[in-house]
Design a protein around this motif. Sequence first.
Motif, PDB file in Angstrom:
ATOM      1  N   TYR A 132       0.834  -1.205   0.000  1.00 59.83           N
ATOM      2  CA  TYR A 132       0.000   0.000   0.000  1.00 59.83           C
ATOM      3  C   TYR A 132       0.868   1.254   0.000  1.00 59.83           C
ATOM      4  O   TYR A 132       2.059   1.210   0.333  1.00 59.83           O
ATOM      5  CB  TYR A 132      -0.961   0.019   1.198  1.00 59.83           C
ATOM      6  N   LEU A 133       0.251   2.359  -0.421  1.00 61.56           N
ATOM      7  CA  LEU A 133       0.892   3.675  -0.367  1.00 61.56           C
ATOM      8  C   LEU A 133       0.247   4.475   0.758  1.00 61.56           C
ATOM      9  O   LEU A 133      -0.945   4.334   1.021  1.00 61.56           O
ATOM     10  CB  LEU A 133       0.679   4.455  -1.675  1.00 61.56           C
ATOM     11  N   ILE A 134       1.037   5.339   1.400  1.00 60.53           N
ATOM     12  CA  ILE A 134       0.506   6.322   2.341  1.00 60.53           C
ATOM     13  C   ILE A 134       0.833   7.699   1.761  1.00 60.53           C
ATOM     14  O   ILE A 134       2.010   8.018   1.562  1.00 60.53           O
ATOM     15  CB  ILE A 134       1.113   6.181   3.749  1.00 60.53           C
ATOM     16  N   ILE A 135      -0.195   8.500   1.458  1.00 51.05           N
ATOM     17  CA  ILE A 135      -0.002   9.809   0.827  1.00 51.05           C
ATOM     18  C   ILE A 135      -0.311  10.898   1.840  1.00 51.05           C
ATOM     19  O   ILE A 135      -1.422  10.958   2.375  1.00 51.05           O
ATOM     20  CB  ILE A 135      -0.897   9.953  -0.421  1.00 51.05           C
ATOM     21  N   ASP A 136       0.677  11.741   2.105  1.00 52.53           N
ATOM     22  CA  ASP A 136       0.517  12.848   3.058  1.00 52.53           C
ATOM     23  C   ASP A 136       0.731  14.161   2.331  1.00 52.53           C
ATOM     24  O   ASP A 136       1.813  14.413   1.794  1.00 52.53           O
ATOM     25  CB  ASP A 136       1.541  12.742   4.197  1.00 52.53           C
ATOM     26  N   GLN A 137      -0.284  15.007   2.324  1.00 44.77           N
ATOM     27  CA  GLN A 137      -0.184  16.320   1.683  1.00 44.77           C
ATOM     28  C   GLN A 137       0.019  17.376   2.760  1.00 44.77           C
ATOM     29  O   GLN A 137      -0.806  17.534   3.648  1.00 44.77           O
ATOM     30  CB  GLN A 137      -1.468  16.604   0.894  1.00 44.77           C
ATOM     31  N   THR A 138       1.145  18.083   2.700  1.00 43.05           N
ATOM     32  CA  THR A 138       1.418  19.147   3.663  1.00 43.05           C
ATOM     33  C   THR A 138       1.587  20.467   2.911  1.00 43.05           C
ATOM     34  O   THR A 138       1.584  20.495   1.681  1.00 43.05           O
ATOM     35  CB  THR A 138       2.693  18.862   4.482  1.00 43.05           C
ATOM     36  N   GLU A 139       1.781  21.551   3.651  1.00 44.01           N
ATOM     37  CA  GLU A 139       1.953  22.863   3.029  1.00 44.01           C
ATOM     38  C   GLU A 139       3.206  22.899   2.162  1.00 44.01           C
ATOM     39  O   GLU A 139       3.235  23.494   1.096  1.00 44.01           O
ATOM     40  CB  GLU A 139       2.041  23.927   4.134  1.00 44.01           C
ATOM     41  N   ALA A 140       4.293  22.253   2.642  1.00 40.38           N
ATOM     42  CA  ALA A 140       5.587  22.342   1.949  1.00 40.38           C
ATOM     43  C   ALA A 140       5.694  21.363   0.790  1.00 40.38           C
ATOM     44  O   ALA A 140       6.255  21.688  -0.250  1.00 40.38           O
ATOM     45  CB  ALA A 140       6.721  22.087   2.950  1.00 40.38           C
ATOM     46  N   MET A 141       5.164  20.155   0.967  1.00 43.04           N
ATOM     47  CA  MET A 141       5.334  19.125  -0.068  1.00 43.04           C
ATOM     48  C   MET A 141       4.354  17.994   0.166  1.00 43.04           C
ATOM     49  O   MET A 141       3.666  17.934   1.182  1.00 43.04           O
ATOM     50  CB  MET A 141       6.770  18.585  -0.052  1.00 43.04           C
ATOM     51  N   THR A 142       4.318  17.074  -0.794  1.00 48.28           N
ATOM     52  CA  THR A 142       3.524  15.856  -0.647  1.00 48.28           C
ATOM     53  C   THR A 142       4.480  14.679  -0.562  1.00 48.28           C
ATOM     54  O   THR A 142       5.425  14.595  -1.354  1.00 48.28           O
ATOM     55  CB  THR A 142       2.575  15.680  -1.849  1.00 48.28           C
ATOM     56  N   THR A 143       4.262  13.796   0.404  1.00 47.77           N
ATOM     57  CA  THR A 143       5.114  12.607   0.512  1.00 47.77           C
ATOM     58  C   THR A 143       4.284  11.364   0.239  1.00 47.77           C
ATOM     59  O   THR A 143       3.116  11.279   0.627  1.00 47.77           O
ATOM     60  CB  THR A 143       5.751  12.502   1.913  1.00 47.77           C
ATOM     61  N   ILE A 144       4.903  10.408  -0.453  1.00 45.67           N
ATOM     62  CA  ILE A 144       4.260   9.116  -0.748  1.00 45.67           C
ATOM     63  C   ILE A 144       5.180   8.021  -0.228  1.00 45.67           C
ATOM     64  O   ILE A 144       6.317   7.892  -0.690  1.00 45.67           O
ATOM     65  CB  ILE A 144       4.000   8.947  -2.259  1.00 45.67           C
ATOM     66  N   ASP A 145       4.689   7.253   0.740  1.00 47.26           N
ATOM     67  CA  ASP A 145       5.485   6.196   1.351  1.00 47.26           C
ATOM     68  C   ASP A 145       5.003   4.855   0.821  1.00 47.26           C
ATOM     69  O   ASP A 145       3.801   4.581   0.816  1.00 47.26           O
ATOM     70  CB  ASP A 145       5.342   6.263   2.884  1.00 47.26           C
ATOM     71  N   VAL A 146       5.933   4.005   0.381  1.00 42.35           N
ATOM     72  CA  VAL A 146       5.593   2.693  -0.180  1.00 42.35           C
ATOM     73  C   VAL A 146       5.856   1.619   0.871  1.00 42.35           C
ATOM     74  O   VAL A 146       6.938   1.579   1.463  1.00 42.35           O
ATOM     75  CB  VAL A 146       6.422   2.399  -1.454  1.00 42.35           C
ATOM     76  N   ASN A 147       4.867   0.745   1.092  1.00 48.51           N
ATOM     77  CA  ASN A 147       4.998  -0.336   2.075  1.00 48.51           C
ATOM     78  C   ASN A 147       4.610  -1.661   1.450  1.00 48.51           C
ATOM     79  O   ASN A 147       3.660  -1.722   0.653  1.00 48.51           O
ATOM     80  CB  ASN A 147       4.098  -0.087   3.292  1.00 48.51           C
ATOM     81  N   THR A 148       5.302  -2.759   1.829  1.00 44.73           N
ATOM     82  CA  THR A 148       4.978  -4.082   1.264  1.00 44.73           C
ATOM     83  C   THR A 148       3.689  -4.632   1.861  1.00 44.73           C
ATOM     84  O   THR A 148       3.000  -5.427   1.234  1.00 44.73           O
ATOM     85  CB  THR A 148       6.107  -5.109   1.533  1.00 44.73           C
ATOM     86  N   GLY A 149       3.335  -4.200   3.085  1.00 43.03           N
ATOM     87  CA  GLY A 149       2.101  -4.677   3.702  1.00 43.03           C
ATOM     88  C   GLY A 149       2.084  -6.182   3.833  1.00 43.03           C
ATOM     89  O   GLY A 149       3.028  -6.795   4.334  1.00 43.03           O
TER      90      GLY A 149
END
Length: 491
Positions: free
Chosen positions: A293-310
Motif C-alpha cells: 500500500y501507499l501512504i499519501i501525506d499532503q502538507t503545506e511544503a510538499m507531498t510525501t508518498i510512502d511505499v509499504n509491502t504490507g
Amino acid sequence: MSEEILINVTPRETRVGVIENGMLQEVYVERASRRGYVGNIYKGRVQRVMPGMQAVFVDIGLERAAFLHAADILRPPLPEDAEPPPGGAHAMAIGELVQEGQEIIVQVVKDPIGSKGARLSTHLSIPSRYLVLLPHSRTLGVSARIEDEAERARLKEVMAALVGEDPLGYIVRTNAEGQSAEALAFDVTYLGKVWRVVQENIARARVGERVYEELSLPLRCLRDLLNEDIEKVRVDSHETFDKALKFVRKFMPSLADRIELYEGERPIFDLYGAEDEIQRALTKQVPLKSGGYLIIDQTEAMTTIDVNTGGYVGSRNLEETVYRTNLEAAQAAARQLRLRNLGGIIIIDFIDMTDEEHRRQVLRTLEKGLARDHAKTTVYPMSPLGLVEMTRKRTTESLERQLCEPCPACGGRGTVKTAETVTYEIFREITRAVRQFSAQALLVLASPKVVGRILEEESAAVAELEEFIAKSIRFQAEEHYAQEQFDVVLL
C-alpha cells in the motif's frame, strides 16, 4: 487504450471525469460559488512594490491581492540604438518595470491556494483548440510534445504562411499534430477576433474588472482533452449537452458524433465506479493489488508518498518482493498524482533496492506512468536512500483541498489529545483559576468521554484536588464539546 469523458452537471457544481481503460484517471470540479480564475485577464492596479522580493501585489478585484513577480512582467522593447542593461533585460529592477498605483493588464496563471493570493503574469496567452495566441510576442513555436521533426517543420511552415506579417505570436499545441492548414487557419481567425474583443474591453474597463474570461469547465475540457483517442463524451445535462455539441461542431466537427447525452437511471459518476474512486482519493492509504500500500501525506511544503509491502511476501526472495512492490507502487503513484491533482514538490519513498537495474526500471515505470499527465512533471534520479524527488506543476487546489476542510476537532493535525491529557489540562486550569480569582465552587464543562474518565478513573485525584484548593468541583458533560474542548466556570 479506450478513453471516455464523463460530464456531471448539477445546479451549483460541475464535475468532469477522465476514464482510461475503465478507471478514473483525472477529475475536475468547478462550483458556482468558487469558479477558478486561471486564464482570466484583468485590468489591475499595483498596490505595493516590494524591491526585496522583486515583486508587486496587484489589486484585480479578488478577495486577496494577487502576486506578480518581476520574471513574469513583460519587458518594454528597447529603442533600436539603446544598449541593453548589464545582465540583460531580465536584470531590470522591479521599480523600473512598474510603479505603485500604475494600471496594468494581467492574467491569472495560478489560482489562490491556501493563504496565498493568485499568481499573475503580464505575458498574456489565449488558447484555442490547436493554438495559443501570444499577443505581445512574435514567437512562432511548436509544442515540445510533438516529437516528429517532419511534422514540426510542416506545422511551422503552415503557420508562417498563415501568420505572414501578423504582429502576434503563436504556439502550436499538441492537439494540432496531423491537422490541416484549414483547421489551423480557422483557429488563427478565431483568436484574432477574441483578441480584438479583449482590446475593446481593456479600453473601457475599470480597475478590478475582468476583460477576458476562460471557458466554463465542460467546454474547457472539450477544448483541451477531446481528440481522436476519446471514444465518447457522456453529458448528463440537456443544456450542457447542447452547448458542448454546438462548441464541438464549431471547432472540431469531425468529433461531433462522440458527444452523447446520458439519460441512464444510474448517476453518471457511478459508471466505472468513478464516485467510489473520488471517495478513495480523499483517504491517505492506497491499497495495491499485491497486498502492499501507499501512504499519501499532503502538507503545506510538499507531498510525501510512502511505499509499504504490507501483506505481500512474494514467492522468491526479498529483493524480488521489494522490486515487484515498487513497480506496482510507481504506476499507482503516477495515477494518484493525476487523480488527486497533487502539485508542487513530491517525494516518493520507495522501499530500498540494492539492484541498480531494478532502481532504473522503477524510475522508468514512474516516468512512463506520468507521460499521459497533462500537468508538467519533472522527475529526478533516485537518491541513495531510495527517495525520488519530483515536481508537478500546480495551477489549482488539490482534490482534497477543493472538497474538504480542516477537521474542527483536531484543526487539521490528524490527531486529538487523549482524554487523559485533557483531564490533566483541566486540573492545571482549575489550580490556575483558583489562584487568580475567588470562588465558592467550580463547574467544569467538558466532552462526555473526558468527564466519564474524570469521574471514574480520576475520582481519587479529584478528591485530592478539592482538598488542596478547599473548594468543591462539579463536572458536567456537554455532548457538543469536542474532546479537547473544556471550560472552567467559577461559581
